[in-house]
Scaffold this motif. Structure first.
Motif, PDB file in Angstrom:
ATOM      1  N   GLY A  32      -9.226  -1.557   0.466  1.00  0.00           N
ATOM      2  CA  GLY A  32     -10.300  -2.543   0.495  1.00  0.00           C
ATOM      3  C   GLY A  32     -11.067  -2.631  -0.811  1.00  0.00           C
ATOM      4  N   ARG A  33     -12.204  -3.327  -0.754  1.00  0.00           N
ATOM      5  CA  ARG A  33     -12.920  -3.665  -1.991  1.00  0.00           C
ATOM      6  C   ARG A  33     -13.910  -2.599  -2.441  1.00  0.00           C
ATOM      7  NH1 ARG A  33     -18.013  -5.908  -1.905  1.00  0.00           N
ATOM      8  NH2 ARG A  33     -19.036  -6.207   0.117  1.00  0.00           N
ATOM      9  N   HIS A  34     -14.241  -1.633  -1.587  1.00  0.00           N
ATOM     10  CA  HIS A  34     -15.218  -0.616  -1.980  1.00  0.00           C
ATOM     11  C   HIS A  34     -14.498   0.552  -2.639  1.00  0.00           C
ATOM     12  CE1 HIS A  34     -18.548  -2.661  -0.081  1.00  0.00           C
ATOM     13  NE2 HIS A  34     -17.847  -2.791   1.030  1.00  0.00           N
ATOM     14  N   ALA A  35     -14.283   0.419  -3.941  1.00  0.00           N
ATOM     15  CA  ALA A  35     -13.488   1.420  -4.659  1.00  0.00           C
ATOM     16  C   ALA A  35     -14.279   2.681  -4.974  1.00  0.00           C
ATOM     17  CB  ALA A  35     -12.952   0.815  -5.954  1.00  0.00           C
ATOM     18  N   GLY A  36     -15.598   2.568  -5.071  1.00  0.00           N
ATOM     19  CA  GLY A  36     -16.419   3.747  -5.323  1.00  0.00           C
ATOM     20  C   GLY A  36     -17.052   3.803  -6.688  1.00  0.00           C
ATOM     21  N   ASP A  37     -16.610   2.943  -7.614  1.00  0.00           N
ATOM     22  CA  ASP A  37     -17.220   2.926  -8.947  1.00  0.00           C
ATOM     23  C   ASP A  37     -17.025   1.538  -9.557  1.00  0.00           C
ATOM     24  OD1 ASP A  37     -18.280   4.987 -11.210  1.00  0.00           O
ATOM     25  OD2 ASP A  37     -17.064   3.401 -12.113  1.00  0.00           O
ATOM     26  N   ALA A  38     -18.126   0.914  -9.934  1.00  0.00           N
ATOM     27  CA  ALA A  38     -18.063  -0.450 -10.452  1.00  0.00           C
ATOM     28  C   ALA A  38     -17.768  -0.496 -11.951  1.00  0.00           C
ATOM     29  CB  ALA A  38     -19.391  -1.167 -10.177  1.00  0.00           C
ATOM     30  N   LYS A  39     -17.904   0.644 -12.654  1.00  0.00           N
ATOM     31  CA  LYS A  39     -17.744   0.645 -14.106  1.00  0.00           C
ATOM     32  C   LYS A  39     -16.303   0.899 -14.535  1.00  0.00           C
ATOM     33  CE  LYS A  39     -22.417   2.545 -14.488  1.00  0.00           C
ATOM     34  NZ  LYS A  39     -23.226   3.703 -14.896  1.00  0.00           N
ATOM     35  N   LYS A  40     -15.461   1.250 -13.586  1.00  0.00           N
ATOM     36  CA  LYS A  40     -14.093   1.610 -13.939  1.00  0.00           C
ATOM     37  C   LYS A  40     -13.131   0.878 -13.020  1.00  0.00           C
ATOM     38  CE  LYS A  40     -11.009   5.599 -14.359  1.00  0.00           C
ATOM     39  NZ  LYS A  40     -10.888   7.072 -14.281  1.00  0.00           N
ATOM     40  N   ASP A  41     -11.977   0.518 -13.533  1.00  0.00           N
ATOM     41  CA  ASP A  41     -10.942  -0.137 -12.734  1.00  0.00           C
ATOM     42  C   ASP A  41     -10.236   0.934 -11.900  1.00  0.00           C
ATOM     43  OD1 ASP A  41      -9.176  -1.902 -11.655  1.00  0.00           O
ATOM     44  OD2 ASP A  41      -7.853  -1.963 -13.403  1.00  0.00           O
ATOM     45  N   VAL A  42     -10.716   1.117 -10.678  1.00  0.00           N
ATOM     46  CA  VAL A  42     -10.207   2.176  -9.803  1.00  0.00           C
ATOM     47  C   VAL A  42      -8.960   1.697  -9.087  1.00  0.00           C
ATOM     48  CG1 VAL A  42     -10.740   3.671  -7.839  1.00  0.00           C
ATOM     49  CG2 VAL A  42     -12.528   3.123  -9.518  1.00  0.00           C
ATOM     50  N   HIS A  43      -7.930   2.515  -9.093  1.00  0.00           N
ATOM     51  CA  HIS A  43      -6.677   2.184  -8.418  1.00  0.00           C
ATOM     52  C   HIS A  43      -6.904   2.069  -6.917  1.00  0.00           C
ATOM     53  CE1 HIS A  43      -2.453   2.098  -7.428  1.00  0.00           C
ATOM     54  NE2 HIS A  43      -2.575   3.200  -6.689  1.00  0.00           N
ATOM     55  N   ARG A  44      -6.263   1.074  -6.285  1.00  0.00           N
ATOM     56  CA  ARG A  44      -6.350   0.893  -4.840  1.00  0.00           C
ATOM     57  C   ARG A  44      -4.956   1.038  -4.228  1.00  0.00           C
ATOM     58  NH1 ARG A  44     -10.152   2.387  -3.579  1.00  0.00           N
ATOM     59  NH2 ARG A  44     -10.652   1.125  -1.764  1.00  0.00           N
ATOM     60  N   ILE A  45      -4.887   1.333  -2.939  1.00  0.00           N
ATOM     61  CA  ILE A  45      -3.603   1.422  -2.258  1.00  0.00           C
ATOM     62  C   ILE A  45      -2.979   0.022  -2.237  1.00  0.00           C
ATOM     63  CG2 ILE A  45      -2.459   1.909  -0.060  1.00  0.00           C
ATOM     64  CD1 ILE A  45      -4.605   3.989   0.486  1.00  0.00           C
ATOM     65  N   PRO A  46      -1.750  -0.136  -2.737  1.00  0.00           N
ATOM     66  CA  PRO A  46      -1.162  -1.484  -2.883  1.00  0.00           C
ATOM     67  C   PRO A  46      -0.645  -2.053  -1.561  1.00  0.00           C
ATOM     68  CG  PRO A  46       0.385   0.175  -3.641  1.00  0.00           C
ATOM     69  CD  PRO A  46      -0.874   0.912  -3.289  1.00  0.00           C
ATOM     70  N   LEU A  47      -1.548  -2.344  -0.658  1.00  0.00           N
ATOM     71  CA  LEU A  47      -1.210  -2.952   0.631  1.00  0.00           C
ATOM     72  C   LEU A  47      -2.101  -4.163   0.839  1.00  0.00           C
ATOM     73  CD1 LEU A  47      -0.911   0.222   2.924  1.00  0.00           C
ATOM     74  CD2 LEU A  47       0.979  -1.205   2.097  1.00  0.00           C
ATOM     75  N   ASP A  48      -1.594  -5.117   1.615  1.00  0.00           N
ATOM     76  CA  ASP A  48      -2.394  -6.287   1.973  1.00  0.00           C
ATOM     77  C   ASP A  48      -3.474  -5.843   2.947  1.00  0.00           C
ATOM     78  OD1 ASP A  48      -3.398  -8.607   3.323  1.00  0.00           O
ATOM     79  OD2 ASP A  48      -1.672  -9.723   2.555  1.00  0.00           O
ATOM     80  N   VAL A  49      -4.722  -5.930   2.516  1.00  0.00           N
ATOM     81  CA  VAL A  49      -5.813  -5.405   3.336  1.00  0.00           C
ATOM     82  C   VAL A  49      -5.919  -6.143   4.666  1.00  0.00           C
ATOM     83  CG1 VAL A  49      -7.600  -6.902   2.332  1.00  0.00           C
ATOM     84  CG2 VAL A  49      -8.227  -4.679   3.263  1.00  0.00           C
ATOM     85  N   ARG A  50      -5.550  -7.426   4.715  1.00  0.00           N
ATOM     86  CA  ARG A  50      -5.616  -8.161   5.971  1.00  0.00           C
ATOM     87  C   ARG A  50      -4.568  -7.647   6.962  1.00  0.00           C
ATOM     88  NH1 ARG A  50      -8.700 -12.713   6.081  1.00  0.00           N
ATOM     89  NH2 ARG A  50      -9.577 -13.409   4.088  1.00  0.00           N
ATOM     90  N   GLU A  51      -3.377  -7.357   6.454  1.00  0.00           N
ATOM     91  CA  GLU A  51      -2.318  -6.875   7.340  1.00  0.00           C
ATOM     92  C   GLU A  51      -2.634  -5.480   7.879  1.00  0.00           C
ATOM     93  OE1 GLU A  51       1.404  -7.095   5.363  1.00  0.00           O
ATOM     94  OE2 GLU A  51       1.432  -9.301   5.277  1.00  0.00           O
ATOM     95  N   ILE A  52      -3.096  -4.598   7.005  1.00  0.00           N
ATOM     96  CA  ILE A  52      -3.408  -3.249   7.461  1.00  0.00           C
ATOM     97  C   ILE A  52      -4.628  -3.255   8.385  1.00  0.00           C
ATOM     98  CG2 ILE A  52      -4.904  -2.539   5.542  1.00  0.00           C
ATOM     99  CD1 ILE A  52      -2.159  -0.420   7.165  1.00  0.00           C
ATOM    100  N   THR A  53      -5.550  -4.193   8.161  1.00  0.00           N
ATOM    101  CA  THR A  53      -6.696  -4.331   9.063  1.00  0.00           C
ATOM    102  C   THR A  53      -6.241  -4.809  10.441  1.00  0.00           C
ATOM    103  OG1 THR A  53      -8.191  -4.816   7.217  1.00  0.00           O
ATOM    104  CG2 THR A  53      -8.921  -5.482   9.413  1.00  0.00           C
ATOM    105  N   GLN A  54      -5.249  -5.714  10.472  1.00  0.00           N
ATOM    106  CA  GLN A  54      -4.726  -6.182  11.747  1.00  0.00           C
ATOM    107  C   GLN A  54      -4.089  -5.031  12.519  1.00  0.00           C
ATOM    108  OE1 GLN A  54      -4.958  -9.358  13.261  1.00  0.00           O
ATOM    109  NE2 GLN A  54      -4.306  -7.996  14.930  1.00  0.00           N
ATOM    110  N   LEU A  55      -3.365  -4.148  11.811  1.00  0.00           N
ATOM    111  CA  LEU A  55      -2.806  -2.966  12.467  1.00  0.00           C
ATOM    112  C   LEU A  55      -3.917  -2.086  13.023  1.00  0.00           C
ATOM    113  CD1 LEU A  55      -0.476  -1.069  13.172  1.00  0.00           C
ATOM    114  CD2 LEU A  55      -0.617  -0.148  10.833  1.00  0.00           C
TER     115      LEU A  55
END
Length: 331
Positions: free
Chosen positions: A199-222
């Motif tokens: 999702g969008r809350h990566a934890g730090d706004a000053k750095k480009d934080v890596h996110r899990i490469p999944l479609d957040v809508r699909e994983i939310t539906q699961l």
């Protein structure tokens, strides 16, 4: 180490906590386990995940945050310090369980298990910072905190019951349904962790934080699908308990879980359709802890280990303490 040199034995020789004190100490561990999850969430939601950019110190040159680091450094460092508060609470529970007579080794072991979980999760937290908030490490940090909460709830329950051999209050198929409910809830929490990691809350706004490469809508539906599964299993267990005329305790625990689950679902839906505002995400993390506590209480209520021995009278407590006092005076 000889018993006479064991610090816990020395405490036990001089202090006999009541069963009520042990129960309260165990419950305090549950509360602190929830607090550490919620404050950890606050660190991420306030973009303070790298408020202290290194570990175990806050900066390369300072143990504590510097004024230049601002409020983010204070928030992240405060969360680190809460780990020591958690250690202190767990320490009190260990000492109380060890000093209580008759000695209950199961309680002491559960207390030490919590201590080592806190220590290991502190290291995971450090790795989280050193890896720049890697979402997989962040997720494991949360799951380790959930493991701590699990042990804390079990210790709290054991502190409230006796030491007889477990006796099932329901038939084996009903207990198996309880197991399925626990496992489904655990899977729900794991998938919820993946939702957070993508999702969008990566934890730090000053750095480009890596996110899990999944479609957040699909994983939310699961995640939503699993909510429906857990909700259905909870309702099914309530009907089964009514059908087999189980004791009132398990049915009451299931109703409690149903209430918590419905409230958590409501928060989740409002959060999703409002683009995950920080306050609701934090409330959802708290709800995750409460759901997990509720399902553990449901499962543990399906068996009985007898009543806890009654608290001794003041005269009885004095009699129990007399040998320890005599031993201390003869040294």
């Amino acid at each position: 180490m000889p018993n006479s040199m064991n610090p816990l034995q020395i405490v036990a020789d001089r202090w006999q906590p009541s069963a009520r004190f042990v129960r309260r100490a165990a419950f305090a561990c549950v509360v602190m386990a929830v607090v550490i999850v919620v404050t950890g969430g606050a660190v991420r939601l306030t973009q303070s995940g790298l408020g202290c950019p290194t570990w175990p110190t806050c900066t390369d040159d300072s143990l504590t945050p510097t004024p230049e680091m601002g409020i983010n450094g204070v928030i992240e460092f405060t969360n680190r310090m809460l780990t020591y508060v958690l250690c202190a609470v767990v320490g009190v529970a260990i000492v109380a369980a060890r000093a209580r007579a008759p000695r209950r080794r199961s309680l002491t072991r559960l207390g030490w298990t919590q201590f080592w979980l806190v220590a290991s999760n502190g290291i995971i937290g450090g790795i989280t910072v050193l890896t720049g908030l890697n979402p997989y490490i962040v997720g494991s940090h949360f799951l380790a905190a959930t493991a701590l909460l699990t042990v804390a709830v079990v210790m709290w329950r054991r502190a409230c019951e006796g030491d007889e051999e477990p006796r099932d209050l329901v038939a084996r198929p009903v207990r198996q349904l309880g197991w399925v409910l626990v496992l489904s809830t655990a899977l729900l929490i794991v998938v919820g962790t993946v939702v957070t990691g993508s999702g969008r809350h990566a934890g730090d706004a000053k750095k480009d934080v890596h996110r899990i490469p999944l479609d957040v809508r699909e994983i939310t539906q699961l995640h939503v699908d699993l909510v429906c599964v857990v909700l259905g299993l909870t309702v099914a267990l309530w009907f089964v308990l009514r059908a087999v005329q189980a004791p009132a305790g398990p049915a009451r625990r299931v109703v409690e879980m149903l209430a918590v689950l419905l409230l958590q679902g409501l928060i989740g839906f409002v959060q999703y359709f409002n683009d995950s505002p920080e306050l609701l995400v934090g409330a959802h993390m708290l709800g995750s802890c409460l759901v997990w506590i509720a399902v553990l209480r449901v499962f543990l209520s399906l068996r009985d280990r007898g009543e806890l021995a009654a608290l001794p009278s003041p005269a009885g407590e004095a009699e129990a303490l007399r040998p320890a006092a005599q031993a201390a005076s003869s040294r």
